[in-house]
Design an enzyme around this catalytic site. Structure first.
Site, PDB file in Angstrom:
ATOM      1  N   ALA A   1       0.858  -1.191   0.000  1.00  0.00           N
ATOM      2  CA  ALA A   1       0.000   0.000   0.000  1.00  0.00           C
ATOM      3  C   ALA A   1       0.889   1.234   0.000  1.00  0.00           C
ATOM      4  O   ALA A   1       2.050   1.172   0.421  1.00  0.00           O
ATOM      5  CB  ALA A   1      -0.862  -0.025   1.255  1.00  0.00           C
TER       6      ALA A   1
ATOM      7  N   GLY B   1       0.030  -5.452   0.094  1.00  0.00           N
ATOM      8  CA  GLY B   1      -0.962  -5.372  -0.977  1.00  0.00           C
ATOM      9  C   GLY B   1      -0.376  -5.815  -2.317  1.00  0.00           C
ATOM     10  O   GLY B   1      -1.099  -6.347  -3.165  1.00  0.00           O
TER      11      GLY B   1
ATOM     12  N   GLU C   1      -0.586  -9.401  -2.383  1.00  0.00           N
ATOM     13  CA  GLU C   1      -2.004  -9.765  -2.530  1.00  0.00           C
ATOM     14  C   GLU C   1      -2.437  -9.655  -3.997  1.00  0.00           C
ATOM     15  O   GLU C   1      -3.202 -10.476  -4.494  1.00  0.00           O
ATOM     16  CB  GLU C   1      -2.880  -8.880  -1.629  1.00  0.00           C
TER      17      GLU C   1
ATOM     18  N   GLU D   1       2.397  -6.774   7.004  1.00  0.00           N
ATOM     19  CA  GLU D   1       1.406  -5.917   7.666  1.00  0.00           C
ATOM     20  C   GLU D   1       1.541  -5.928   9.187  1.00  0.00           C
ATOM     21  O   GLU D   1       1.303  -4.913   9.838  1.00  0.00           O
ATOM     22  CB  GLU D   1      -0.023  -6.345   7.273  1.00  0.00           C
TER      23      GLU D   1
HETATM   24  N1  3HC Z   1       4.740   3.335  -0.093  1.00  0.00           N
HETATM   25  C1  3HC Z   1       5.340   4.484  -0.510  1.00  0.00           C
HETATM   26  N2  3HC Z   1       6.675   4.659  -0.473  1.00  0.00           N
HETATM   27  C2  3HC Z   1       7.415   3.642  -0.019  1.00  0.00           C
HETATM   28  C3  3HC Z   1       6.865   2.412   0.404  1.00  0.00           C
HETATM   29  C4  3HC Z   1       5.456   2.277   0.343  1.00  0.00           C
HETATM   30  N3  3HC Z   1       4.831   1.146   0.708  1.00  0.00           N
HETATM   31  N4  3HC Z   1       7.855   1.592   0.809  1.00  0.00           N
HETATM   32  C5  3HC Z   1       8.991   2.288   0.635  1.00  0.00           C
HETATM   33  N5  3HC Z   1       8.739   3.514   0.144  1.00  0.00           N
HETATM   34  C6  3HC Z   1       9.689   4.567  -0.212  1.00  0.00           C
HETATM   35  C7  3HC Z   1      10.556   4.944   0.980  1.00  0.00           C
HETATM   36  O1  3HC Z   1       9.916   5.911   1.798  1.00  0.00           O
HETATM   37  C8  3HC Z   1      11.789   5.495   0.278  1.00  0.00           C
HETATM   38  O2  3HC Z   1      11.492   6.808  -0.143  1.00  0.00           O
HETATM   39  P1  3HC Z   1      12.646   7.943  -0.141  1.00  0.00           P
HETATM   40  O3  3HC Z   1      13.705   7.428  -1.072  1.00  0.00           O
HETATM   41  O4  3HC Z   1      11.931   9.156  -0.614  1.00  0.00           O
HETATM   42  O5  3HC Z   1      13.124   8.009   1.267  1.00  0.00           O
HETATM   43  C9  3HC Z   1      11.891   4.621  -0.969  1.00  0.00           C
HETATM   44  O6  3HC Z   1      10.606   4.021  -1.125  1.00  0.00           O
HETATM   45  C10 3HC Z   1      12.910   3.517  -0.862  1.00  0.00           C
HETATM   46  O7  3HC Z   1      12.673   2.820   0.345  1.00  0.00           O
HETATM   47  P2  3HC Z   1      13.890   2.206   1.177  1.00  0.00           P
HETATM   48  O8  3HC Z   1      14.928   3.247   1.419  1.00  0.00           O
HETATM   49  O9  3HC Z   1      13.294   1.524   2.359  1.00  0.00           O
HETATM   50  O10 3HC Z   1      14.483   1.183   0.094  1.00  0.00           O
HETATM   51  P3  3HC Z   1      14.936  -0.305   0.276  1.00  0.00           P
HETATM   52  O11 3HC Z   1      15.329  -0.764  -1.070  1.00  0.00           O
HETATM   53  O12 3HC Z   1      15.897  -0.435   1.399  1.00  0.00           O
HETATM   54  O13 3HC Z   1      13.619  -1.126   0.731  1.00  0.00           O
HETATM   55  C11 3HC Z   1      11.369  -1.878   0.632  1.00  0.00           C
HETATM   56  C12 3HC Z   1      12.524  -1.181  -0.121  1.00  0.00           C
HETATM   57  C13 3HC Z   1      11.726  -3.334   0.924  1.00  0.00           C
HETATM   58  C14 3HC Z   1      10.139  -1.805  -0.241  1.00  0.00           C
HETATM   59  C15 3HC Z   1      11.141  -1.158   1.984  1.00  0.00           C
HETATM   60  O14 3HC Z   1      11.029   0.241   1.753  1.00  0.00           O
HETATM   61  C16 3HC Z   1       9.908  -1.603   2.712  1.00  0.00           C
HETATM   62  O15 3HC Z   1       9.939  -2.593   3.405  1.00  0.00           O
HETATM   63  N6  3HC Z   1       8.820  -0.819   2.590  1.00  0.00           N
HETATM   64  C17 3HC Z   1       7.581  -1.079   3.308  1.00  0.00           C
HETATM   65  C18 3HC Z   1       6.770  -2.079   2.572  1.00  0.00           C
HETATM   66  C19 3HC Z   1       5.529  -2.430   3.326  1.00  0.00           C
HETATM   67  O16 3HC Z   1       5.460  -2.481   4.539  1.00  0.00           O
HETATM   68  N7  3HC Z   1       4.509  -2.704   2.536  1.00  0.00           N
HETATM   69  C20 3HC Z   1       3.275  -3.194   3.068  1.00  0.00           C
HETATM   70  C21 3HC Z   1       2.407  -2.053   3.420  1.00  0.00           C
HETATM   71  S1  3HC Z   1       0.939  -2.652   4.173  1.00  0.00           S
HETATM   72  C22 3HC Z   1      -0.001  -3.191   2.903  1.00  0.00           C
HETATM   73  O17 3HC Z   1       0.369  -3.166   1.784  1.00  0.00           O
HETATM   74  C23 3HC Z   1      -1.355  -3.733   3.224  1.00  0.00           C
HETATM   75  C24 3HC Z   1      -2.409  -2.755   3.027  1.00  0.00           C
HETATM   76  O18 3HC Z   1      -3.597  -3.462   2.847  1.00  0.00           O
HETATM   77  C25 3HC Z   1      -2.505  -1.763   4.141  1.00  0.00           C
END
Ligand code: 3HC
Length: 714
Positions: free
Chosen positions: A72, A111, A114, A134
């Site tokens: 997400a 997501g 998913e 999540e």
């Molecule tokens: N949405 C928007 N931006 C995101 C993002 C997301 N989900 N995940 C990462 N970013 C952004 C970061 O803020 C960062 O931005 P910046 O360069 O401006 O600071 C950029 O992407 C790169 O992120 P990282 O520095 O963390 O890069 P890495 O390569 O080290 O890691 C990653 C990439 C593995 C994708 C890591 O960022 C991560 O784990 N992100 C979170 C993913 C997550 O938790 N997704 C699940 C969300 S919950 C969901 O989807 C369920 C829904 O139903 C609610």
């Protein structure tokens, strides 16, 4: 190739293979192709238009950039959700009457995974990872993730994945039908395909996915294989045993327990009813304080890494580390693990040998615990050398000292280093409390000195305080922050004061705990109250573990605060009685032969005598009172740090407490707690504590709330 979709982040093209019967939906929403409203609506529109396009037989969903959809869109968290909602998007994909294939690379998370599960096939690069993280945000998958994963992997593996939030390499699923094709990364061609040649990884994945799609067309396998249609095979699974294990491991976290409940309750339901229950529980969690705290923690960590200066960091390859004790060897291990070359310096050959052995033991432990392979450990250790001659540091890009906490020793050391090292060497001190400005004043290159304060054990703990002294140059700060990132630490920039941000607050927290001991709270009661509230360890058990004499001697170097007559008197009493903690088998607790801690009646009576001698009246405490005093001590000191500009932003304080001191992540940090309690409650409680605990008008311990700083919390 034509783009038939006006959506700026979701394009549709057609492969030249199979007479244009393969359509490719391509998502381009940097940095991680998160599921923003535009991406969600683009996906639905594209699927609908391709379903109505008679020429199209198979649809591929792929992403541009560095990863398939990583979840997400965090930028949309906290804002009202917009249609189409993700459950509707995934259901629309799964319902598509033409086969849809997901092309996975990078990290397909939350997501994003998913979406992949709603596709009918999955082709993945061998380096791709998938996960449902999540729980790390206090949530469960809310768009069919629990339902589809359970149908394809079974309850046991699904629960492991959902409750841990781990990102798992797709190769681990080779024996399941989760991934249909794994494309070996690094191969130059694929069996049965045109030679790929020198193309990048995504081109290679595209090639393989298009080949898979062509095969479906050629063999007329055009009926979608929907995971949602599969039954759950959960009869043989021991749900009761899993529940006990998950609840125990969750240690107060709600989301893993709710995830279990959702899987157990929905195992016999059809996908539609299962998804309805999953969604209900997802929405309940999304409104919970735990989720708010965990989302805050995630954002706070990302912010902490950002600094206002734009200087280009210096390149650091060769690192000198002075001191091979527990701290120095842990720091060296951390650098070696991140592929830096390390030169360890000690005073004698014996000490050097002992330091090198400590480092090698750290790597052996990593191998034993499955954290790395023997081969990886060997290649890290190959970058290690040692010497007792400081000249060996001449060419180092960064030299970090982890020697005895004595300011004169450190001043001498850095003076020597400025004479030996090349002009660009960055000098770093790992001091926990000493005045880095005073050290800088005594050397000829003060702008090159920075604090890099690691937390013990330095090869495990994630926190790194980068301490900016008055004269530290912007480039040196940028370099230290960059090195922290390479070490995979959570780096926070702080200013100089006694104990910097973390240990200064820890001292304030410790002071309050010690004061409560003199006022009548019992050792076990304090530790139990704090751990039941969520702290990783009780504060007194921590002191026993680290050695009561260590903090005592650091404090003894400072003038005694006359306004605070009970200041760490309980610890001083323990030191006087030679009860130094676990190492003497006696501290705030007694320890038996196998190291099990027990109540100590001696401690109880020593503390009562001390309280009497200081004229401190003993009273009975409730657990809530203990937690309130400890938490508000932290909040009060955090406000002081903000006022003095020791931290860049309020959320940095939370990051420090989450990663350095075992503060429960699902509570977000002390300053987030203040925010959740709300302006009026915090102000009232700080004022009450000030009034009830003030013995002198100035009351330096509970200072008046500074309204200007206070506003920044809310
Ligand atoms: N949405 C928007 N931006 C995101 C993002 C997301 N989900 N995940 C990462 N970013 C952004 C970061 O803020 C960062 O931005 P910046 O360069 O401006 O600071 C950029 O992407 C790169 O992120 P990282 O520095 O963390 O890069 P890495 O390569 O080290 O890691 C990653 C990439 C593995 C994708 C890591 O960022 C991560 O784990 N992100 C979170 C993913 C997550 O938790 N997704 C699940 C969300 S919950 C969901 O989807 C369920 C829904 O139903 C609610």
């Amino acid at each position: 190739m034509t783009n038939e979709n006006p959506n700026p982040v979701v394009n549709v093209n057609f492969s030249t293979r199979s007479n244009g019967a393969i359509a490719i939906i391509s998502i381009n929403y940097p940095p991680v192709n998160a599921l923003s409203g535009q991406v969600r609506s683009g996906l639905v529109n594209a699927i609908e238009s391709l379903e109505n396009n008679d020429k199209v037989k198979v649809i591929i969903i792929r992403c541009q950039g560095k990863t398939f959809i990583a979840g997400a869109d965090i930028k949309e968290f906290g804002k009202p959700a917009t249609e189409p909602f993700l459950p509707d998007v995934v259901n629309r994909i799964e319902a598509c009457t033409k086969p849809v294939i997901a092309a996975l690379f990078g990290t397909s998370l939350g997501g994003g995974f998913e979406v992949a599960l709603s596709c009918h096939y999955r082709v993945a690069l061998s380096t791709a990872k998938v996960g449902l993280p999540e729980v790390n945000l206090g949530l469960i998958p809310g768009a069919g993730g629990t339902q589809r994963l359970m149908r394809i992997l079974g309850p046991e593996k699904s629960l492991e994945m959902i409750t841990s939030g781990r990102h798992i390499n797709v190769k681990s699923f080779a024996d399941s039908s989760l991934i249909d094709v794994i494309v070996e990364d690094g191969q130059s061609g694929l069996t049965g395909l045109d030679k790929v040649g020198t193309v990048d990884k995504i081109d290679k994945l595209d090639e393989a996915t298009i080949a898979f799609a062509s095969q479906l067309i050629e063999t007329n396998h055009l009926t979608p294989k929907r995971i949602g249609d599969l039954p759950v095979d959960g009869a043989a699974f021991n749900w009761q045993q899993a529940k006990v294990a998950i609840t125990k491991k969750a240690r107060g976290k709600l989301a893993p327990v709710v995830a279990f409940d959702v899987l157990e309750k929905t195992q016999a339901m059809n996908i539609s009813n299962g998804m309805a229950y999953e969604r209900e529980q997802f929405l309940m969690l999304r409104a919970s304080p735990q989720s708010a705290a965990l989302i805050h923690a995630f954002g706070a960590e990302k912010k902490a890494a950002k600094i206002s200066n734009t200087a280009t960091p210096l390149k650091v390859t060769n690192v000198g580390i002075i001191g091979g004790g527990n701290m120095g060897s842990g720091i060296a291990t951390s650098f070696l693990s991140a592929n830096f070359k390390v030169q360890l310096i000690e005073q004698t050959n014996e000490a050097l040998e002992a330091g090198l052995i400590r480092i090698k033991n750290n790597f052996s432990n990593n191998v034993k615990r499955g954290r790395m392979s023997q081969q990886a450990a060997d290649s890290c250790i190959a970058n290690l050398s040692g010497s007792i001659d400081y000249q060996a540091l001449a060419d180092c890009d960064l030299v970090l000292e982890a020697v005895f906490e004595n300011i004169d020793v450190k001043k001498e050391l850095f003076k020597k280093l400025t004479e030996i090292c090349k002009p660009t060497t960055v000098f770093a001190t790992n001091t926990s409390y000493l005045d880095i400005n005073a050290i800088a004043q005594s050397i000829s290159r003060p702008e090159q000195l920075v604090g890099m304060h690691f937390f013990s054990p330095a090869n495990i703990m994630k926190l790194l305080e980068v301490v900016q002294a008055d004269k530290t140059s912007e480039q040196v700060i940028a370099t230290a922050m960059q090195v922290g990132k390479q070490l995979k630490k959570v780096s926070v920039l702080v200013g100089v004061c006694f104990g910097f941000a973390g240990n200064r607050m820890y001292t304030r927290y410790g002071r309050e705990i010690q004061q409560m001991l003199l006022e009548g709270a019992k050792v076990e009661q304090i530790d139990n109250a704090m751990t039941n509230w969520g702290m990783a360890m009780g504060p007194l058990a921590v002191q026993d573990l680290s050695g009561i004499d260590i903090g005592h001697s650091a404090r003894s170097a400072q003038p005694f605060p006359e306004h605070d007559k009970g200041y760490f008197r309980a610890a001083a009493t323990m030191v006087e009685a030679n009860r130094l903690g676990r190492k003497t088998k006696a501290g705030f607790y007694d320890y038996d032969e196998i190291g099990k801690k027990q109540f100590s009646s001696i401690v109880q009576s020593l503390l009562e005598q001390k309280a009497k001698s200081l004229n401190i009246k003993q009273v009975t405490f409730s657990d809530e009172q203990i937690v309130q005093r400890a938490l508000f001590a932290l909040i009060s000191e955090g406000l002081a740090l903000l006022k003095e500009g020791i931290v860049q932003r309020v959320s940095d304080i939370d990051v420090i407490w989450l990663h350095g001191y075992g503060f429960p992540r699902y509570k977000g940090g002390p300053m987030f707690q203040a925010k959740q309690l709300g302006r009026d409650v915090v102000k009232q409680q700080l004022t009450e504590l000030r009034e009830s605990l003030a013995k002198d008008k100035a009351n330096k311990i509970w200072p008046e709330v500074d309204m200007e700083v206070f506003q920044t919390l809310f």
